[in-house]
Write an enzyme that holds these catalytic residues in place. Structure first.
Site, short mmCIF file in Angstrom:
data_model
loop_
_atom_site.label_atom_id
_atom_site.label_comp_id
_atom_site.label_asym_id
_atom_site.label_seq_id
_atom_site.Cartn_x
_atom_site.Cartn_y
_atom_site.Cartn_z
N CYS A 125 65.21 85.04 52.74
CA CYS A 125 64.90 83.98 53.71
C CYS A 125 65.03 84.61 55.07
O CYS A 125 66.12 84.92 55.51
CB CYS A 125 65.82 82.79 53.58
SG CYS A 125 65.53 81.58 54.91
N CYS A 183 66.57 81.59 57.92
CA CYS A 183 68.03 81.45 58.03
C CYS A 183 68.65 81.92 56.73
O CYS A 183 68.99 83.08 56.60
CB CYS A 183 68.44 80.03 58.40
SG CYS A 183 67.67 78.74 57.43
N SER A 184 68.74 81.07 55.73
CA SER A 184 69.38 81.50 54.49
C SER A 184 69.01 80.54 53.39
O SER A 184 69.82 80.24 52.53
CB SER A 184 70.89 81.51 54.66
OG SER A 184 71.27 80.23 55.10
N CYS A 185 67.78 80.03 53.42
CA CYS A 185 67.35 79.08 52.40
C CYS A 185 67.54 79.71 51.03
O CYS A 185 67.21 80.88 50.83
CB CYS A 185 65.90 78.69 52.63
SG CYS A 185 65.66 77.93 54.25
#
Lengths: 202, 110
Positions: A108, A111-113
């Site tokens: 991702c 962000c940090s999906c």
């Protein structure tokens, strides 16, 4: 300098971000916006109940049940929900199957999906800038640092998650696992193999 | 060789607390999740101006900064109250004997 006249028996002062979390929580609880018991349930759920074991079951079932596999390819969210893994960040799932021709890897860059219902909370490396930048730019080098070597002709496809779509890599079923029951197969499936930074072996 | 799948967990208790606050507030309808990811990615960008992120403490520090910003921007909480409450927690830790429960003085918004 010694802390003269200072009482050393007091509690250890937490870090700055930890104090800020406590301040947020105190104010929000006091305003009735969050319930401390509900927070504990959330923490316990993501700490202990949701994790890569869920995804491993999806993978093992996809290996052993052709009908499920077809459904997973057709509508991963629904197929995964049928196994009871529903919830946030799993609403729009896509399952990408590794083949001798193509290896899949998930990142991702925004962000940090991450697909929480099947993999739980992402590991630190997944959230690091190093992985996020390099997975796209030089995936083969990143894979080799994870100890993954691909077949000479295998292409790499990197899938960039978004707030809307989350990917689950279905690794290739390892040689030597013929005839294994589903639960034994699931035990072989690692978290990294479902992100694409690992392979499954017996 | 097969390595067992590691358990999903938070590296520090405050990571889990920060995480749970955002999820609970989203469930309560205080903000939408796409709004959250957008604001959160801005916090990450601001933080990585100084150095690349390691994805552990700095990630959850950005998470907390995002919570503070969203809540203050929407007048859900006052920045002043957060600062006072943090000071009260600090005082409470500094004055509570080791091993005893720590109870800070509450901040009441007027």
């Amino acid at each position: 300098m010694p802390h003269d006249g200072h009482d050393h028996s007091h509690s250890l002062l937490p870090s700055d971000p930890e104090l800020r979390v406590r301040a947020l929580e105190s104010i929000l609880v006091n305003k009735g916006l969050v319930d401390p018991a509900a927070l504990n349930v959330l923490i316990d759920t993501y700490e202990n109940k949701i994790g890569p074991k869920n995804g491993a079951r999806v993978v093992a079932k996809s290996w052993t049940d052709p009908e499920f596999r077809a459904r997973l390819q057709d509508d991963a969210s629904a197929a995964i929900a049928d196994l009871g893994y529903v919830g946030r960040q799993g609403e729009h799932m896509v399952a990408v199957e590794n083949t001798p021709e193509q290896h899949n890897m998930v990142v991702c860059t925004l962000c940090s999906c991450y697909p929480w219902p099947v993999l739980g909370i992402p590991p630190a490396w997944y959230k690091s800038d190093a992985y996020r930048a390099r997975a796209v730019r030089e995936p083969r080098a990143v894979l080799s640092e994870f100890g993954v070597s691909l077949l000479p002709d295998q292409k790499i496809r990197v899938w960039d998650s978004t707030a809307e779509i989350r990917y689950l890599v279905i690794p290739m079923r390892p040689e030597g696992s013929e005839g294994m029951p589903e639960d034994e197969l699931a035990a072989l499936v690692t978290r990294d193999s479902m992100i694409g930074t690992g392979l499954v072996s017996v | 060789m097969n390595t067992p799948t590691p358990p999903a967990n938070f590296e520090a208790p405050w990571h889990g607390q920060a995480f749970a606050l955002a999820v609970a507030l989203n469930e309560a309808g205080v903000f939408g999740w796409s709004e959250w990811t957008e604001a959160f990615s801005e916090s990450l960008d601001a933080l990585r101006k100084d150095q690349p992120l390691n994805g552990a403490d700095d990630y959850y520090t950005a998470w907390i900064a995002t919570l503070e910003r969203i809540l203050c921007d929407r007048d859900v909480v006052a920045a002043q109250s957060l600062a006072e409450m943090k000071a009260n927690w600090t005082d409470a830790f500094n004055t509570t004997p080791h091993g005893k429960p720590v109870h800070p003085k509450m901040v009441h918004e007027g």
